[in-house]
Structures are given as C-alpha cells and as structure tokens.
Design an enzyme around this catalytic site. Sequence first.
Site, PDB file in Angstrom:
ATOM      1  N   THR A 202       1.195  -1.389   0.369  1.00 57.87           N
ATOM      2  CA  THR A 202       0.161  -0.068   0.046  1.00 57.87           C
ATOM      3  C   THR A 202       0.917   0.853  -0.221  1.00 57.87           C
ATOM      4  OG1 THR A 202      -1.896  -1.413   1.012  1.00 57.87           O
ATOM      5  CG2 THR A 202      -2.018   1.288   1.945  1.00 57.87           C
ATOM      6  N   ARG A 230     -15.066  -5.696  -0.311  1.00 62.64           N
ATOM      7  CA  ARG A 230     -14.864  -5.420   0.237  1.00 62.64           C
ATOM      8  C   ARG A 230     -13.808  -4.186   0.082  1.00 62.64           C
ATOM      9  NH1 ARG A 230      -8.931  -4.102   2.569  1.00 62.64           N
ATOM     10  NH2 ARG A 230      -8.742  -4.433   4.845  1.00 62.64           N
ATOM     11  N   GLY A 232     -10.997  -1.164   2.578  1.00 57.83           N
ATOM     12  CA  GLY A 232     -10.415  -1.436   3.654  1.00 57.83           C
ATOM     13  C   GLY A 232     -10.362   0.316   4.258  1.00 57.83           C
ATOM     14  N   ASP A 233      -9.397   0.431   4.864  1.00 55.09           N
ATOM     15  CA  ASP A 233      -9.562   1.500   5.480  1.00 55.09           C
ATOM     16  C   ASP A 233      -8.474   2.332   5.525  1.00 55.09           C
ATOM     17  OD1 ASP A 233      -6.602  -0.307   5.575  1.00 55.09           O
ATOM     18  OD2 ASP A 233      -5.431   1.284   6.916  1.00 55.09           O
ATOM     19  N   THR A 253      -0.815   1.709   6.820  1.00 53.23           N
ATOM     20  CA  THR A 253      -0.683   0.524   5.997  1.00 53.23           C
ATOM     21  C   THR A 253      -0.634  -0.554   7.195  1.00 53.23           C
ATOM     22  OG1 THR A 253       1.059  -0.727   4.631  1.00 53.23           O
ATOM     23  CG2 THR A 253       1.731   0.785   5.954  1.00 53.23           C
ATOM     24  N   GLY A 254      -1.564  -1.384   6.620  1.00 55.64           N
ATOM     25  CA  GLY A 254      -1.164  -2.924   7.803  1.00 55.64           C
ATOM     26  C   GLY A 254      -2.518  -3.655   7.932  1.00 55.64           C
ATOM     27  N   GLY A 256      -6.458  -3.580   6.975  1.00 55.30           N
ATOM     28  CA  GLY A 256      -6.903  -2.606   7.320  1.00 55.30           C
ATOM     29  C   GLY A 256      -8.049  -2.666   9.020  1.00 55.30           C
TER      30      GLY A 256
HETATM   31  N1  ASP Z   1      -4.575  -1.361   4.968  1.00 56.84           N
HETATM   32  C1  ASP Z   1      -5.211  -1.859   3.028  1.00 56.84           C
HETATM   33  C2  ASP Z   1      -6.317  -2.292   3.493  1.00 56.84           C
HETATM   34  O1  ASP Z   1      -6.266  -2.751   4.835  1.00 56.84           O
HETATM   35  C3  ASP Z   1      -3.513  -3.056   3.264  1.00 56.84           C
HETATM   36  C4  ASP Z   1      -2.096  -2.431   3.509  1.00 56.84           C
HETATM   37  O2  ASP Z   1      -2.061  -1.376   3.554  1.00 56.84           O
HETATM   38  O3  ASP Z   1      -1.046  -3.673   3.248  1.00 56.84           O
HETATM   39  O4  ASP Z   1      -6.449  -2.687   2.491  1.00 56.84           O
END
Ligand code: ASP
Length: 335
Positions: A202, A230, A232-233, A253-254, A256
């Site tokens: 991301t 779906r 995400g955050d 990032t991470g 979500g």
């Molecule tokens: N945060 C992102 C999501 O959940 C994915 C990521 O940052 O790796 O869509």
Amino acid sequence: MKKLAVLASLIGVSFMVNDGVSADLNRVAIAIHGGLALPRGKMTSETENDIRGALKNSLTAGFQELKLKNGDSIRAVVAAIKVLEDSPQFNAGKGAVVTSAKTIELDAAIMEGKERRAGCVAAVKRIRNPIFGALAVMQHSPYVLLVGEGADKFAEDHRLLMVEPEYFFTPRRLQEYERLKASRAKRAEGDHANRQGENRGTVGAVALDQYGNVAAGTSTGGLAFKIPGRVGDSAIIGAGTYADNRTCAISATGDGEFFMRSCAAHDIAAKILYRKSTVLEAAEEVIADVRHMGAEGGVIVLDRKGHLAMPYAAEGMYRGFIDQDGEIQINLYDR
Ligand code: ASP
C-alpha cells in the site's frame, strides 16, 4: 543518519523517527510509505533496487511540487502517490493485489488539513490513478466517498485517464492469486497470521507546504484474495487517512480492519489535539494499540512544524522523507 543527528543537535530540534533519526524538515516537508515490507527472506536485490528507485522518484515528484511558486501539499501528495501507483512493485494502481474473483478493486483517499476537505474512492476498477479519482471527489463533488461503478463513472465524467481492468494485473500478483487459491482451504477466513508477504505495498504520502498546510493521501489494492466489495482503511477518513492543520497529516498501512476498528488515524490526531501528545508519542501509542489488537501495521505522521514520525510494528516498512538539506532518506527495514 549520524549527520542528521548532528545537524539536529546543532539547531536544537525536535524530530524523531522510530529508528532514531533526528532532523528538522524546515517548513516544506514530505514523507512517503510504500507499505509493509516483504519478509527479508523474500527480498531480492533487484526488487529492492526497484523499490528504492520508485520511492526516490516519488519523493522527488512530491518535493518538486512543494518547491514550486504556490506549490501546495495536496498536489505534492498526489504527485508522490501517482509515481508509486504507476510502479508495479506496490499494491496500488498497476501491480495491485487480486481479489478472490480474480478482479482488481482499488481504494484511495486524500485529505487536506486547512478546511478538512476529503475525497475517497473505493472498489474502483478502471481509474488508472485512483488518487486522481479521490482528488476529483474532493474537488468536484459535495461527497467524501464514492464506490464501485459510480466512482468509476464519476472519474470518467471528469475526464480522468481510464484503463481496461487488465492494465492493473502483473504476473507476480497473478501467481500470488493462484497460490492463495490453492491454499484457501487451509486458511481460516480472516486469519492474519502467516500471510507470507502478500498484501504488501500500500502507498501513502504526507506533506507540509510553504503555507503551513498539511495533506495526506493513501492508495491500495487492499488485501490479497479479499472478496469483491471489501473496502479497507485506506479509503476511510479517520482510519487509514487523515489531515488536520491543528494536529497533523497521517497515512497508514497494515491490516485495515484493525485500523478501522481503532479509528487509528483520527486517534493519533486526537491524542495530539486533546492530550498534547507529541507526534511520535501519539503515533507509537496507536501502533502499539493495533499491534495489541493483533495487527501488523505502520503510519507516517507529519505536523505543520515538520515533526515526523514513522513507527511500525512489522518486519519492515518501505518509507522515506526529504531532510532539511533536500536529501532523500529511504529505509526498508533498519529496526
Ligand atoms: N491497509 C490496507 C487495507 O487493509 C492494506 C495495507 O496497507 O497493506 O486495505
């Protein structure tokens, strides 16, 4: 790193990142991330070079915007993110992860700190640079978030560059899709362990311009093998993206779902606003919190004085910033 620390002590500053670098970024500043890093064992020198090259180009593109007469933080964030969306190394734009239906659905958000305007697109399939879609929503609509076909159509109506969905696919992500499909039966839905490095990449940027305005943006393909629909955050204001001149600009990032459940980006801003936490304290606390909930993740956080924090709880996070000498600093692991 040593040089930065020395400079910082000479000018009596102020600015910490989690790996101990201290610096003052002056008034104009930009920092970026390219998501959580691949496990070291899977990193090749070729991939590492490509990633470093793209991060460098991204920072340069953003910094050039900031240095222009009237340069502003929104344009800088968009310019920096566009470079990373165009690079197949990241999970954003070209090279994004593939859904369980073998499609690609992209999310992006942008927010500016002066008036707290924001624009987001989610589950889009045809906007070549989803960050432009988010910008168009912010600038040309009364809305904050548009999703799916409606968002693609909005972008088309606003004459953004559109592509066939095939444009986003890369051989690496198709191989990843086949691997995940084969191992699907063995994986519990929502299992966050042993992801083996999928989802990584991301992208996000935070910037501070000559007027003291901050902005943040994030762009992603989301989670590998996610079911269609779906979101995400990254595209959710206050979860993965946030900006407020009173506090700071944030891109996360991470995993979500955890960033949404903890309203992570807004929580960082709230700690600074209400509790007078430093950028570093607020960012580290929120990362510790999502870690405690069971997630891996990281954030980049920049305030209007140029204080920057980039903590993460994972093996590595691709990240970089431009220091007060205009020099590019990039780190992938280095804990
Ligand atoms: N945060 C992102 C999501 O959940 C994915 C990521 O940052 O790796 O869509």
